[in-house]
Enzyme design. Structure first.
Site, PDB file in Angstrom:
ATOM      1  N   CYS A  94       0.761  -1.133   0.026  1.00  0.00           N
ATOM      2  CA  CYS A  94       0.110   0.051  -0.150  1.00  0.00           C
ATOM      3  C   CYS A  94       0.996   1.290   0.136  1.00  0.00           C
ATOM      4  O   CYS A  94       1.516   1.689  -1.038  1.00  0.00           O
ATOM      5  CB  CYS A  94      -0.901   0.154   1.175  1.00  0.00           C
ATOM      6  N   ARG A 128     -12.442   6.729  -0.268  1.00  0.00           N
ATOM      7  CA  ARG A 128     -11.575   5.515  -0.093  1.00  0.00           C
ATOM      8  C   ARG A 128     -11.922   4.345  -0.834  1.00  0.00           C
ATOM      9  O   ARG A 128     -13.223   4.007  -0.845  1.00  0.00           O
ATOM     10  CB  ARG A 128     -10.956   5.394   1.151  1.00  0.00           C
ATOM     11  N   HIS A 193      -3.068  -5.410   2.767  1.00  0.00           N
ATOM     12  CA  HIS A 193      -2.324  -5.061   4.168  1.00  0.00           C
ATOM     13  C   HIS A 193      -2.295  -6.335   4.958  1.00  0.00           C
ATOM     14  O   HIS A 193      -2.897  -7.391   4.656  1.00  0.00           O
ATOM     15  CB  HIS A 193      -3.273  -4.266   4.927  1.00  0.00           C
TER      16      HIS A 193
HETATM   17  N1  GLN Z   1      -1.923   6.952   2.022  1.00  0.00           N
HETATM   18  C1  GLN Z   1      -2.172   6.100   1.028  1.00  0.00           C
HETATM   19  C2  GLN Z   1      -3.589   6.112   0.333  1.00  0.00           C
HETATM   20  O1  GLN Z   1      -4.459   6.282   1.298  1.00  0.00           O
HETATM   21  C3  GLN Z   1      -1.703   4.503   1.628  1.00  0.00           C
HETATM   22  C4  GLN Z   1      -2.586   4.069   2.581  1.00  0.00           C
HETATM   23  C5  GLN Z   1      -2.342   2.906   3.085  1.00  0.00           C
HETATM   24  O2  GLN Z   1      -1.125   2.507   3.225  1.00  0.00           O
HETATM   25  N2  GLN Z   1      -3.140   2.078   3.583  1.00  0.00           N
HETATM   26  O3  GLN Z   1      -3.798   5.883  -0.733  1.00  0.00           O
END
Ligand code: GLN
Length: 245
Positions: A94, A128, A193
């Site tokens: 990520c 998101r 993740h």
């Molecule tokens: N900051 C990045 C995003 O929101 C990565 C997020 C993350 O590693 N979960 O895309």
């Protein structure tokens, strides 16, 4: 045989227990009698990439990625780029995945210029992409990988970088082109993740084998009893295919 693992920014990039992937790799090596060491390298510490065989970078929010920008400039970027070009193995998750690319433009307009080791870039959007997801993995002949994603960034791959596979359920790189993750030389990048490797043991072993083969030319990994790990994988796959989450 021995693998030396470098965990980059372990105290800054560790969302959803991403460090569990390092523990998983450590144990899968030790269970086979292969020596393993893990060394963290964080902000202000110098990185001698030649000292390691496998690099792990976890995820982080926009804030943490911003904090790292200054530290990355200069020698660390050069070390990481040359390790990538030398065929060292990387697993980046990520935010760590985004950092290996050229830049990340956050949804509110900040531009983070990153390492540029891989030809890819990321554009943040306000909504998101969150949830469990399922994708195929080209390195595993299309076997499925179950994961969990939470990102605002939409990542787009340039030429020369291949995806890790195709999204079956969820968003993956950008929710648009059906691709998930990135592959370049021995670099593995994914949006997945947390316990990616524990619940996808075939992927864990593929990454370990890649690192061992790069170092020793040839490596066979003894099979382990992955009945519990595979049943966790299969349960999530069935659930995602039936309910989409
Ligand atoms: N900051 C990045 C995003 O929101 C990565 C997020 C993350 O590693 N979960 O895309």
């Amino acid at each position: 045989m021995e693998l030396k693992i470098c965990h980059l920014f372990p105290d800054v990039l560790n969302l959803y227990g991403d460090r569990g992937n390092v523990t998983c790799m450590q144990h899968r090596l030790q269970w086979r009698g292969i020596d393993v060491s893990v060394q963290g390298v964080s902000i202000g510490q110098s990185l001698r990439a030649a000292d390691y065989d496998l690099f792990f970078i976890g995820g982080g929010q926009d804030f943490e990625q911003g904090v790292l920008l200054k530290d990355l400039v200069g020698d660390k970027t050069a070390q990481i780029k040359s390790a990538v070009e030398d065929g060292k193995t990387f697993l980046a998750i990520c935010g760590g995945y985004q950092m290996l690319g050229t830049y990340y433009k956050t949804w509110d307009g900040d531009q983070c210029d990153f390492i540029g080791a891989l030809d890819l870039y990321t554009i943040g959007v306000k909504e998101r992409m969150i949830g469990n997801y399922l994708f195929t993995c080209d390195d595993l002949d299309g076997q499925t990988v179950v994961g969990f994603e939470n990102h605002s960034g939409k990542t787009y791959l340039g030429s020369g970088v291949k995806p890790m596979g195709k999204v079956l359920v969820g968003n993956g790189n950008n929710g648009e082109d059906g691709m998930e993750g990135a592959r370049y030389k021995n670099v593995f990048c994914t949006y997945s993740h947390g316990c990616l490797l524990p619940k996808n043991p075939a992927l864990a072993d593929h990454i370990l084998k890649t690192a061992l083969e790069h170092k020793y030319g040839r490596a066979e990994l003894e099979p382990l009893d992955d009945a519990i790990e595979n049943s966790a994988h299969d349960y999530m796959e069935r659930r995602l295919r039936a309910h989409g989450k």
